[in-house]
Structures are given as C-alpha cells and as structure tokens.
Scaffold this motif. Structure first.
Motif, mmCIF file in Angstrom:
data_model
loop_
_atom_site.group_PDB
_atom_site.id
_atom_site.type_symbol
_atom_site.label_atom_id
_atom_site.label_comp_id
_atom_site.label_asym_id
_atom_site.label_seq_id
_atom_site.Cartn_x
_atom_site.Cartn_y
_atom_site.Cartn_z
ATOM 1 N N MET A 189 -5.786 -4.733 -1.962
ATOM 2 C CA MET A 189 -5.005 -3.584 -1.510
ATOM 3 C C MET A 189 -4.815 -2.663 -2.725
ATOM 4 O O MET A 189 -5.033 -3.085 -3.861
ATOM 5 N N ARG A 223 3.927 2.537 -6.923
ATOM 6 C CA ARG A 223 3.865 2.704 -5.470
ATOM 7 C C ARG A 223 5.242 2.546 -4.841
ATOM 8 O O ARG A 223 6.079 1.784 -5.306
ATOM 9 N N GLU A 234 4.075 -2.454 3.664
ATOM 10 C CA GLU A 234 3.052 -2.289 4.706
ATOM 11 C C GLU A 234 1.704 -2.864 4.268
ATOM 12 O O GLU A 234 0.980 -3.450 5.071
ATOM 13 N N GLU A 235 1.369 -2.694 2.987
ATOM 14 C CA GLU A 235 0.113 -3.251 2.475
ATOM 15 C C GLU A 235 0.125 -4.777 2.554
ATOM 16 O O GLU A 235 -0.867 -5.394 2.935
ATOM 17 N N LYS A 263 -0.233 -5.840 6.144
ATOM 18 C CA LYS A 263 -1.632 -5.651 6.563
ATOM 19 C C LYS A 263 -2.522 -6.754 5.992
ATOM 20 O O LYS A 263 -3.380 -7.309 6.690
ATOM 21 N N ALA A 264 -2.321 -7.098 4.716
ATOM 22 C CA ALA A 264 -3.129 -8.136 4.077
ATOM 23 C C ALA A 264 -2.880 -9.487 4.741
ATOM 24 O O ALA A 264 -3.826 -10.256 4.971
#
Length: 107
Positions: A19, A88, A95-96, A99-100
């Motif tokens: 990511m 970040r 969210e990353e 998602k991962a």
C-alpha cells in the motif's frame, strides 16, 4: 506481538499487500492457536527515531482498531513502514489497512 527475528523472517515468506503508506505481510502460522499476532518494523531509511516511533504508534493504533474484527485468525501480521506513511492522513491509513486485510483475507 512479534518480537523474534525468526517470526519476522517467516512472515516475509507469506502473502503481501503493498500500500502507499506500508506493506502488510500475512502468514498463517499453521498451529491451533487462533490469536492474531502483530509485528511492526520501520527501517532507519524512513527518518530519525522520533519519526519512526510516531509511525509505529500510528500502526499500533490502527492494529488495535482493525485487527480484532478484520484480522486473519491464526496468522501473523507484519506492518512494514514506507517513506510516505508518516505524512499520510490517519483515515487514509485506516482505509488502506482495511483494503489490504480484505485483499489478503479473500486470497
């Protein structure tokens, strides 16, 4: 929590989800323990100790928030910090990670 180098090396042979802020490694331990273990590593290339520790604190907070329900049972999870990760937004990192975890959970 993962602390032994052998555990980190074993996780490196598992599945990975790169990511923008980090790389997530997940490896099924293959034992009967359903607990979710976490390891965090941030290399010296990222910045000085203050920046690396801030990144690790953010990763621990993300893990406390997401791993109990979204983590893969019986697996070791290793978060490897990337250069852009500390700048970040926390919501973007969340969210990353979500998602991962979805990507590696479905595989």
């Amino acid at each position: 929590m993962l602390t032994r180098r052998a555990d980190f090396l074993a996780a490196n042979a598992g599945r990975r989800a790169p990511m923008p802020g980090f790389v997530l490694l997940v490896r099924d331990r293959g034992d009967d323990d359903a607990s979710v273990r976490l390891g965090i590593t941030v290399t010296k290339k990222i910045g000085n100790a203050v920046i690396r520790n801030r990144m690790k604190r953010r990763f621990r907070a993300l893990a406390r928030e997401l791993l109990p329900e979204a983590g893969i049972a019986g697996a070791d999870h290793v978060l490897i910090g990337r250069a852009g990760g500390v700048e970040r937004d926390y919501g973007a990192l969340r969210e990353e990670l979500r998602k991962a975890l979805r990507k590696l959970g479905a595989a």
